[in-house]
Design a protein around this motif. Structure first.
Motif, PDB file in Angstrom:
ATOM      1  N   LYS A  92       0.831  -1.206   0.000  1.00 12.00           N
ATOM      2  CA  LYS A  92       0.000   0.000   0.000  1.00 12.00           C
ATOM      3  C   LYS A  92       0.866   1.258   0.000  1.00 12.00           C
ATOM      4  O   LYS A  92       0.642   2.196  -0.768  1.00 12.00           O
ATOM      5  CB  LYS A  92      -0.903   0.037   1.236  1.00 12.00           C
ATOM      6  CG  LYS A  92      -1.935  -1.034   1.373  1.00 12.00           C
ATOM      7  CD  LYS A  92      -2.668  -0.774   2.705  1.00 12.00           C
ATOM      8  CE  LYS A  92      -3.459  -1.942   3.178  1.00 12.00           C
ATOM      9  NZ  LYS A  92      -4.017  -1.707   4.526  1.00 12.00           N
ATOM     10  N   ALA A  96       1.430   3.890  -3.165  1.00 14.48           N
ATOM     11  CA  ALA A  96       0.999   5.265  -2.910  1.00 14.48           C
ATOM     12  C   ALA A  96       2.162   6.236  -3.079  1.00 14.48           C
ATOM     13  O   ALA A  96       2.017   7.317  -3.671  1.00 14.48           O
ATOM     14  CB  ALA A  96       0.410   5.382  -1.507  1.00 14.48           C
ATOM     15  N   PRO A 235      -5.423   4.683  -2.543  1.00 12.50           N
ATOM     16  CA  PRO A 235      -4.861   3.352  -2.310  1.00 12.50           C
ATOM     17  C   PRO A 235      -5.020   2.413  -3.497  1.00 12.50           C
ATOM     18  O   PRO A 235      -6.050   2.416  -4.181  1.00 12.50           O
ATOM     19  CB  PRO A 235      -5.671   2.839  -1.107  1.00 12.50           C
ATOM     20  CG  PRO A 235      -6.247   4.049  -0.473  1.00 12.50           C
ATOM     21  CD  PRO A 235      -6.480   5.020  -1.579  1.00 12.50           C
ATOM     22  N   MET A 262      -6.554   3.915   4.148  1.00 13.09           N
ATOM     23  CA  MET A 262      -5.556   2.855   4.102  1.00 13.09           C
ATOM     24  C   MET A 262      -6.083   1.535   4.657  1.00 13.09           C
ATOM     25  O   MET A 262      -5.373   0.528   4.680  1.00 13.09           O
ATOM     26  CB  MET A 262      -4.287   3.271   4.852  1.00 13.09           C
ATOM     27  CG  MET A 262      -3.652   4.558   4.338  1.00 13.09           C
ATOM     28  SD  MET A 262      -3.415   4.604   2.536  1.00 13.09           S
ATOM     29  CE  MET A 262      -2.023   3.504   2.340  1.00 13.09           C
TER      30      MET A 262
END
Length: 398
Positions: A92, A96, A235, A262
């Motif tokens: 993640k 990002a 995300p 998130m």
């Protein structure tokens, strides 16, 4: 100070006669977790059933735990969420971070990084298929390698094998000056030493809940996003609980506010509960006092082991300010040595190819245990207790 650590030691269940020096791999059972889980199962799962998402506050547990962890790593409220595993959270964070870096293609890391982090980076590169590449340098070469070609600096603050400690503040400052986004893995930092994500200006951080945070095997991990970045990222794992309004069940994804975006899937409530209870051991504890004690324990262990076992080679930095809360030594038969130690009630672990690793957690380890562990290690080495078939045969988990 003695009263503090006597109090915290009583909060854990460690088998009688065992010296547990593996909290950097799995923290011991917190008594509060044992009691809290039993209550959670009986009263909330058993009594409230699905109503407990509201009545017991299950839905907000990841945020509450995130704030508790945030207090240990210098992160403001609302910047940390407990979720998923460390590897998933790195995916993640890295995807990002790369969305913020324009045309830059280099992910910079070091050869001391935890291999799983490097695997995740390789997977991200393949998945995005946009020409990114992973550049790996020696730990001491990281600072010189930070320049305007780098998109993301991805480092583990404390080397999992040797305990070597990166200077987060200095490296983050250089990265920011070069326009590089930073991701820090705090798996061996959170709960082991003072961390100041806000003060360092770190952009992202991840870490696990089962080591120094004592959340239990496979405990949920955590992810930090600098507050100024939270609403700028979308995300790549856009799960339903990261949605702006998950219970509207819209067919299109709209990211939730701030750190909530998130989140991805449904949180594992029993594991979250154990982690929340394990974190209660930190109530009223000054992490700076823990760090001071940790350095003293590690220094003592190094002194005792080197006096008793001169053939062992120190793999950790000798300077306590340059290592985490662990000590590692090298031995050609390190795996067998560790198995012999475990058979004699001193529990550490082994990391290939030749490292025997000892984690020191002042919350439940003191000076007497430290000296006693060195005495057992001396016996194992001098009497070659490790040299037998049962210790030479490797198990799946080392």
């Amino acid at each position: 100070m003695t009263d503090l650590f006597e109090r915290t030691k009583a909060l854990f269940e460690i088998p009688e006669g065992v010296i547990y020096l593996d909290g950097n791999s799995l923290g011991p059972l917190a008594r509060a977790a044992k009691e809290r889980l039993a209550r959670e199962v009986a009263e909330n799962w058993g009594g409230q059933l699905i109503r407990a998402w509201n009545t017991a506050g299950w839905i907000d547990l990841p945020a509450r735990i995130g704030n508790r962890i945030g207090a240990l790593i210098g992160a403001p409220e609302g910047s940390v969420i407990a979720a998923d595993s460390t590897s998933v959270n790195l995916f993640k964070a890295l995807t990002a971070a790369l969305s913020l870096t324009g045309e830059r293609k280099v992910i910079l890391s070091d050869s001391g990084n935890f291999p799983s982090d490097l695997y995740i980076a390789e997977g991200v590169i393949r998945t995005l298929d946009k020409g990114h590449r992973l550049k790996i340098v020696a730990p001491e070469e990281v600072e010189a390698a930070i320049d305007e070609t780098v998109a993301v600096l991805m480092l583990t603050e404390v080397d999992y094998a040797t305990g070597r400690l990166h200077d987060m503040k200095a490296l983050t400052a250089k990265a920011k000056a070069a326009g590089v986004v930073t991701i820090w893995d705090l798996a061996h930092s959170a709960g082991a030493l003072p961390v100041d994500l806000s003060g360092a200006g770190a952009d992202f951080a991840i870490g696990c809940g089962y080591k120094y945070l004592n959340g239990g095997p496979g405990a949920p991990a955590f992810i930090y996003v600098r507050p100024e970045l939270q609403d700028k990222i979308r995300p790549s794992l856009s799960g339903w609980l990261g949605h702006e309004a998950p219970f509207l069940f819209d067919l299109d994804y709209r990211p939730g506010p701030s750190i909530d975006r998130m989140r991805a899937g449904t949180p594992p409530i029993l594991s979250m509960t154990a982690l929340d209870a394990g974190l209660s051991a930190w109530d009223g504890v000054d992490i700076h006092a823990v760090r001071e004690r940790s350095i003293a324990l590690c220094d003592l262990f190094i002194k005792e082991v080197e006096a008793r076992c001169p053939d062992l080679v120190l793999a950790s930095p000798r300077d306590g300010s340059r290592r985490g809360s662990q000590v590692s030594f090298r031995h050609p038969q390190g795996y067998a040595v560790m198995q012999a130690l475990i058979a004699n009630n001193v529990i550490g672990d082994f990391r290939a190819p030749d490292i025997i690793r000892f984690g020191f957690t002042p919350l439940y380890i003191g000076f007497e245990e430290t000296v006693a562990a060195a005495e057992v290690l001396e016996k194992v080495i001098k009497e070659k207790l490790w040299d037998c078939p049962e210790f030479l045969k490797k198990s799946k988990v080392t």
